[in-house]
Design a protein around this motif. Structure first.
Motif, short mmCIF file in Angstrom:
data_model
loop_
_atom_site.label_atom_id
_atom_site.label_comp_id
_atom_site.label_asym_id
_atom_site.label_seq_id
_atom_site.Cartn_x
_atom_site.Cartn_y
_atom_site.Cartn_z
N LYS A 56 0.35 -1.74 -0.31
CA LYS A 56 -0.10 0.15 0.18
C LYS A 56 1.22 1.20 -0.14
O LYS A 56 1.92 0.98 0.72
N THR A 57 0.02 2.53 -1.09
CA THR A 57 0.44 3.55 -0.33
C THR A 57 0.20 4.61 1.11
O THR A 57 0.07 3.84 1.55
N PHE A 59 -0.67 7.55 0.90
CA PHE A 59 -1.93 7.74 1.04
C PHE A 59 -3.31 6.82 1.15
O PHE A 59 -4.36 7.51 2.28
N GLU A 60 -2.68 5.92 0.62
CA GLU A 60 -4.22 4.50 0.71
C GLU A 60 -4.33 4.31 2.60
O GLU A 60 -4.91 4.08 2.86
N LEU A 61 -3.19 3.66 3.01
CA LEU A 61 -2.77 3.73 4.24
C LEU A 61 -3.32 4.75 5.34
O LEU A 61 -4.27 3.96 6.15
N THR A 62 -3.10 5.40 5.27
CA THR A 62 -3.48 6.89 6.17
C THR A 62 -5.47 7.06 5.46
O THR A 62 -5.93 6.74 7.18
N LYS A 63 -6.27 6.44 4.77
CA LYS A 63 -7.13 6.45 4.33
C LYS A 63 -7.70 5.03 4.97
O LYS A 63 -8.31 5.35 5.56
N LEU A 64 -7.41 4.01 4.52
CA LEU A 64 -7.93 2.48 5.31
C LEU A 64 -7.46 2.66 6.53
O LEU A 64 -8.55 2.29 8.33
N TYR A 104 5.35 2.60 -2.15
CA TYR A 104 4.52 1.51 -1.55
C TYR A 104 5.29 0.66 -0.72
O TYR A 104 6.65 0.89 -0.24
#
Length: 135
Positions: A56-57, A59-64, A104
């Motif tokens: 994951k990036t 950004f993706e991690l922050t959203k999740l 990533y």
């Protein structure tokens, strides 16, 4: 509030909560408890490591993480990248850059071992709590 959430709230008010009456003071107390940041570092570490089983990036991690109710990184995303850098330094995660210059992150074998230890520890806590409440 999104329309789908408004509809859910309306349906819950009509069915699930029709017999409940909350005072305004009680509603305020509930909102305060929800808004309190109660996540501890171990809970955050577990969530991050669980999410990084697959690449994951940041950004993706922050959203999740936000979706899981972890808000520690919300106002200070730099803190997340510092956290990820520490995990990378410890050998728990690795990072790679793609051609489009996205970075990533993913667990390493060491990270998977650490994750299993944390999960076992969490399971022990849950067993203890369950035993306490069943008495």
């Amino acid at each position: 509030m999104e329309d789908r959430l408004k509809n859910l709230k309306k349906a819950m008010d009509q069915r699930a909560f029709s017999q409940l009456n909350f005072t305004e003071k009680h509603r305020r107390n509930i909102r305060e408890k929800i808004n309190q940041q109660t996540e501890n570092d171990e809970d955050i570490l577990l969530a991050v490591m669980l999410l990084l089983v697959h690449e994951k990036t940041g950004f993706e991690l922050t959203k999740l993480l936000r979706g899981r109710g972890i808000r520690k990184f919300e106002d200070n995303e730099g803190f997340l990248y510092t956290f990820l850098h520490r995990l990378e330094q410890s050998g728990s995660i690795q990072s790679s850059w793609t051609e489009d210059e996205a970075k990533y992150y993913q667990l390493t074998d060491i990270g998977r071992k650490v994750l299993r230890k944390i999960e076992k520890k969490q399971n022990k806590k849950q067993v203890v709590l369950k035993e306490l409440f069943e008495r």
